[in-house]
Motif scaffolding. Structure first.
Motif, PDB file in Angstrom:
ATOM      1  N   SER A 288      32.694  21.622  49.477  1.00 12.71           N
ATOM      2  CA  SER A 288      32.261  21.342  48.113  1.00 12.71           C
ATOM      3  C   SER A 288      30.834  20.805  48.084  1.00 12.71           C
ATOM      4  O   SER A 288      30.426  20.012  48.937  1.00 12.71           O
ATOM      5  N   LEU A 289      30.056  21.249  47.071  1.00 14.94           N
ATOM      6  CA  LEU A 289      28.702  20.753  46.852  1.00 14.94           C
ATOM      7  C   LEU A 289      28.627  19.829  45.638  1.00 14.94           C
ATOM      8  O   LEU A 289      27.534  19.407  45.250  1.00 14.94           O
ATOM      9  N   ARG A 290      29.760  19.530  45.056  1.00 20.38           N
ATOM     10  CA  ARG A 290      29.769  18.676  43.872  1.00 20.38           C
ATOM     11  C   ARG A 290      29.308  17.266  44.248  1.00 20.38           C
ATOM     12  O   ARG A 290      29.750  16.688  45.241  1.00 20.38           O
ATOM     13  N   ARG A 291      28.412  16.704  43.423  1.00 21.41           N
ATOM     14  CA  ARG A 291      27.885  15.361  43.624  1.00 21.41           C
ATOM     15  C   ARG A 291      28.394  14.445  42.525  1.00 21.41           C
ATOM     16  O   ARG A 291      28.767  14.895  41.437  1.00 21.41           O
ATOM     17  N   ALA A 292      28.370  13.173  42.818  1.00 19.74           N
ATOM     18  CA  ALA A 292      28.839  12.214  41.825  1.00 19.74           C
ATOM     19  C   ALA A 292      27.948  12.211  40.593  1.00 19.74           C
ATOM     20  O   ALA A 292      28.415  12.002  39.469  1.00 19.74           O
ATOM     21  N   TYR A 293      26.630  12.501  40.786  1.00 16.72           N
ATOM     22  CA  TYR A 293      25.690  12.453  39.671  1.00 16.72           C
ATOM     23  C   TYR A 293      24.710  13.623  39.742  1.00 16.72           C
ATOM     24  O   TYR A 293      24.307  14.053  40.832  1.00 16.72           O
ATOM     25  N   LEU A 294      24.321  14.097  38.567  1.00 14.81           N
ATOM     26  CA  LEU A 294      23.248  15.073  38.478  1.00 14.81           C
ATOM     27  C   LEU A 294      21.928  14.378  38.796  1.00 14.81           C
ATOM     28  O   LEU A 294      21.790  13.161  38.670  1.00 14.81           O
ATOM     29  N   SER A 295      20.926  15.172  39.168  1.00  9.65           N
ATOM     30  CA  SER A 295      19.647  14.581  39.554  1.00  9.65           C
ATOM     31  C   SER A 295      18.775  14.239  38.361  1.00  9.65           C
ATOM     32  O   SER A 295      17.794  13.511  38.509  1.00  9.65           O
ATOM     33  N   SER A 296      19.131  14.721  37.176  1.00 12.28           N
ATOM     34  CA  SER A 296      18.290  14.473  36.003  1.00 12.28           C
ATOM     35  C   SER A 296      19.138  14.488  34.736  1.00 12.28           C
ATOM     36  O   SER A 296      20.056  15.301  34.618  1.00 12.28           O
ATOM     37  N   PRO A 297      18.817  13.624  33.757  1.00 11.34           N
ATOM     38  CA  PRO A 297      19.575  13.611  32.500  1.00 11.34           C
ATOM     39  C   PRO A 297      19.078  14.627  31.472  1.00 11.34           C
ATOM     40  O   PRO A 297      19.660  14.754  30.407  1.00 11.34           O
ATOM     41  N   VAL A 298      17.993  15.316  31.781  1.00 13.56           N
ATOM     42  CA  VAL A 298      17.508  16.402  30.919  1.00 13.56           C
ATOM     43  C   VAL A 298      17.331  17.632  31.789  1.00 13.56           C
ATOM     44  O   VAL A 298      17.005  17.542  32.975  1.00 13.56           O
ATOM     45  N   GLU A 299      17.502  18.788  31.201  1.00 13.64           N
ATOM     46  CA  GLU A 299      17.534  20.006  31.995  1.00 13.64           C
ATOM     47  C   GLU A 299      16.167  20.431  32.515  1.00 13.64           C
ATOM     48  O   GLU A 299      16.038  20.888  33.625  1.00 13.64           O
ATOM     49  N   PHE A 300      15.143  20.330  31.698  1.00 17.48           N
ATOM     50  CA  PHE A 300      13.848  20.850  32.125  1.00 17.48           C
ATOM     51  C   PHE A 300      12.765  19.915  31.626  1.00 17.48           C
ATOM     52  O   PHE A 300      12.481  19.849  30.446  1.00 17.48           O
ATOM     53  N   SER A 301      12.177  19.142  32.528  1.00 19.43           N
ATOM     54  CA  SER A 301      11.220  18.132  32.104  1.00 19.43           C
ATOM     55  C   SER A 301      10.346  17.733  33.275  1.00 19.43           C
ATOM     56  O   SER A 301      10.619  18.076  34.423  1.00 19.43           O
ATOM     57  N   ARG A 302       9.272  17.034  32.960  1.00 20.40           N
ATOM     58  CA  ARG A 302       8.456  16.425  34.006  1.00 20.40           C
ATOM     59  C   ARG A 302       8.630  14.910  33.909  1.00 20.40           C
ATOM     60  O   ARG A 302       8.898  14.371  32.830  1.00 20.40           O
ATOM     61  N   ILE A 303       8.460  14.228  35.022  1.00 18.09           N
ATOM     62  CA  ILE A 303       8.566  12.769  35.022  1.00 18.09           C
ATOM     63  C   ILE A 303       7.235  12.192  34.556  1.00 18.09           C
ATOM     64  O   ILE A 303       6.187  12.465  35.155  1.00 18.09           O
ATOM     65  N   SER A 304       7.247  11.433  33.473  1.00 21.05           N
ATOM     66  CA  SER A 304       6.010  10.855  32.958  1.00 21.05           C
ATOM     67  C   SER A 304       5.786   9.444  33.469  1.00 21.05           C
ATOM     68  O   SER A 304       4.664   8.951  33.464  1.00 21.05           O
ATOM     69  N   SER A 305       6.837   8.759  33.911  1.00 20.32           N
ATOM     70  CA  SER A 305       6.688   7.413  34.464  1.00 20.32           C
ATOM     71  C   SER A 305       7.859   7.138  35.385  1.00 20.32           C
ATOM     72  O   SER A 305       9.014   7.233  34.971  1.00 20.32           O
ATOM     73  N   GLY A 306       7.565   6.801  36.632  1.00 26.66           N
ATOM     74  CA  GLY A 306       8.621   6.627  37.613  1.00 26.66           C
ATOM     75  C   GLY A 306       9.094   5.192  37.730  1.00 26.66           C
ATOM     76  O   GLY A 306       8.701   4.302  36.979  1.00 26.66           O
ATOM     77  N   PHE A 307       9.959   4.957  38.720  1.00 27.32           N
ATOM     78  CA  PHE A 307      10.548   3.644  38.979  1.00 27.32           C
ATOM     79  C   PHE A 307       9.542   2.842  39.801  1.00 27.32           C
ATOM     80  O   PHE A 307       9.485   2.935  41.033  1.00 27.32           O
ATOM     81  N   SER A 308       8.695   2.017  39.114  1.00 28.73           N
ATOM     82  CA  SER A 308       7.626   1.301  39.816  1.00 28.73           C
ATOM     83  C   SER A 308       6.969   0.309  38.858  1.00 28.73           C
ATOM     84  O   SER A 308       7.334   0.214  37.673  1.00 28.73           O
ATOM     85  N   MET A 309       5.974  -0.406  39.357  1.00 33.61           N
ATOM     86  CA  MET A 309       5.155  -1.252  38.500  1.00 33.61           C
ATOM     87  C   MET A 309       4.229  -0.362  37.672  1.00 33.61           C
ATOM     88  O   MET A 309       3.726   0.650  38.154  1.00 33.61           O
ATOM     89  N   ARG A 310       4.018  -0.730  36.423  1.00 34.48           N
ATOM     90  CA  ARG A 310       3.110   0.043  35.582  1.00 34.48           C
ATOM     91  C   ARG A 310       2.518  -0.866  34.507  1.00 34.48           C
ATOM     92  O   ARG A 310       3.039  -1.948  34.219  1.00 34.48           O
ATOM     93  N   PHE A 311       1.452  -0.377  33.891  1.00 27.01           N
ATOM     94  CA  PHE A 311       0.836  -1.093  32.779  1.00 27.01           C
ATOM     95  C   PHE A 311       1.558  -0.659  31.507  1.00 27.01           C
ATOM     96  O   PHE A 311       1.495   0.506  31.123  1.00 27.01           O
TER      97      PHE A 311
END
Length: 458
Positions: A288-311
């Motif tokens: 089985s290749l089923r995972r507990a979670y999908l890798s993204s909550p939207v189907e087609f998007s770019r990441i505009s701000s990641g998990f980090s320090m930011r202004f």
């Protein structure tokens, strides 16, 4: 050869035999020359065929009565034919301009398209809809049809407008899709979606590829130029027109020289609850290749701000960004990344419209800045289900989805959740013979898909 005495037939034959015994070579040569000369002479004196000019000529005259043509003329004058044309709607279209592009000159049809509620669906919403018409040879509209997807993934809707004895009528019908499989392949030059664009593969297929192999490949960081993929996916057609893309049926992805393969399989029968067994993706050896979670909550998007320090764009100061922002247009579906229960659905501080979903093992996911909430507190949700629509409510400078993943109340990097294990159970033993048979066919399909890229390269 000497002859003496009276010439008789028997004497001649006896003399010839005696000479043949004495001079066989000389007599044979003489005979051949004699026969050759005789043959040539016979050919040379063969009589010629009579001259065609000397042959007798006979002239025969007969009167012919022509068949009656008036009936044929009347039939041709009454003959009519219908023409079929298809055009895509444009954002600048009116009823008149659309009919003109369809080579129709029909003011009554244009008036009907402007006033009929069903007909107004043609130009409402997004452009690019395919409109098919049947027209008379006098450029009058006889029938118009248009198809579009419905909320039910198995059905589509069809608008039909027809000319009647009293004018025009319209109706909206519902019909099932026809499913077909398509093969495709591509190679990575810059990104996965650039490769699918080059191969004319729908974005949704690229999304599914990333989801299927997300547990083995980091599609945001680990792709290399020269990586390649082969895929067989489902296309859903309405009256021969491809309206939507279905499920990826099988796929292969080669990343850094290592090949990963997968196929969709739904075991026959029912599960423990009595419902039909759920399908899933498996490796070709049945894992089985089923995972507990999908890798993204939207189907087609770019990441505009990641998990980090930011202004922070609103607070105007540096602070930890304990989630991931996915840039997307308002109205883009936001989906739950795993099975769970809605713990909160409403408005909360800077989150705006937000949904909290509780999962097993103390895990929780957050979906914020939504323009619309589509679930209620206490509701059970399944992986991939749409729970809301992307928006810009709360502390947001533009439309995007703020997504968080928490473990026992502490935020974790959401991009790591695809690596978490899921349902690793293999194909049920009772369904294994059927699976193996299908897997053998999948291998041939993927080889055929790979040949498409090789042919394109040549």
């Amino acid at each position: 050869m000497r002859l003496s005495g009276p010439l008789t037939l028997s004497g001649l034959l006896s003399a010839l035999a005696d000479s043949l015994r004495r001079h066989p070579k000389r007599l044979t040569t003489s005979l051949a020359v004699l026969l050759l000369g005789t043959g040539v002479t016979a050919f040379g004196v063969a009589p010629l065929a009579p001259d065609a000019a000397d042959l007798p000529v006979h002239q025969i005259l007969e009167s012919v009565q022509p068949l009656p043509t008036q009936a044929q003329t009347d039939t041709l004058s009454d003959f009519s034919f219908n023409l079929f044309r298809t055009e895509s709607t444009r954002s600048s279209d009116t009823a008149a301009t659309l009919l003109k592009r369809l080579n129709l000159d029909d003011t009554s049809a244009a008036a009907f398209l402007r006033t009929d509620p069903n007909a107004q669906l043609i130009l409402a919403g997004r452009p690019g809809k395919n409109v098919t018409v049947e027209a008379s040879d006098s450029q009058q509209l006889l029938k118009l049809s248009m198809r579009w997807p419905s909320d039910d993934e198995a059905l589509f809707k069809r608008l039909v407008i027809e000319r009647t004895a009293t004018g025009f009528s319209s109706r909206i019908e519902t019909a099932p899709y026809t499913s077909s499989a398509r093969l495709a392949s591509g190679a990575i030059q810059t990104s996965l979606f650039a490769a699918t664009d080059d191969a004319r593969i729908p974005d949704s297929v690229g999304v599914q590829l990333a989801e299927i192999f997300s547990g083995d490949i980091d599609f945001r960081r680990a792709l290399r130029k020269g990586d390649r993929f082969n895929v067989v996916y489902e296309t859903l057609e309405a009256d021969g027109e491809a309206l939507r893309t279905g499920r990826v049926l099988s796929a292969e992805f080669v990343n850094a020289g290592k090949a990963y393969q997968a196929m969709w399989f739904q075991p026959p029968g029912k599960d423990a609850t009595g419902a039909p067994s759920k399908g899933s993706y498996y490796t070709l050896d049945g894992q089985s290749l089923r995972r507990a979670y999908l890798s993204s909550p939207v189907e087609f998007s770019r990441i505009s701000s990641g998990f980090s320090m930011r202004f922070h764009p609103i607070l105007q100061k540096w602070r930890a960004h304990l989630g991931t922002d996915f840039a997307a247009t308002t109205g883009t579906p936001a989906r739950t990344v795993g099975d769970g229960v809605v713990e909160f659905a409403g408005v909360q501080n800077g989150y705006g419209n937000v949904i909290f979903i509780k999962h097993r093992s103390g895990h929780e996911t957050v979906y914020a800045h939504l323009s619309k909430i589509m679930v209620q507190r206490g509701q059970s949700v399944s992986q991939g289900q749409t729970v809301g629509l992307v928006g810009s409510t709360g502390w947001a400078t533009g439309p995007h989805l703020h997504f968080e993943f928490r473990v026992n109340g502490t935020q974790q990097d959401p991009m790591s959740i695809a690596k978490l294990g899921g349902d690793a159970s293999p194909v049920p033993s009772a369904a294994l013979p059927q699976f193996k048979q299908l897997a053998a066919g999948v291998k041939n399909q993927l080889l055929a898909a790979a040949s498409i890229n090789q042919t394109r390269a040549e």
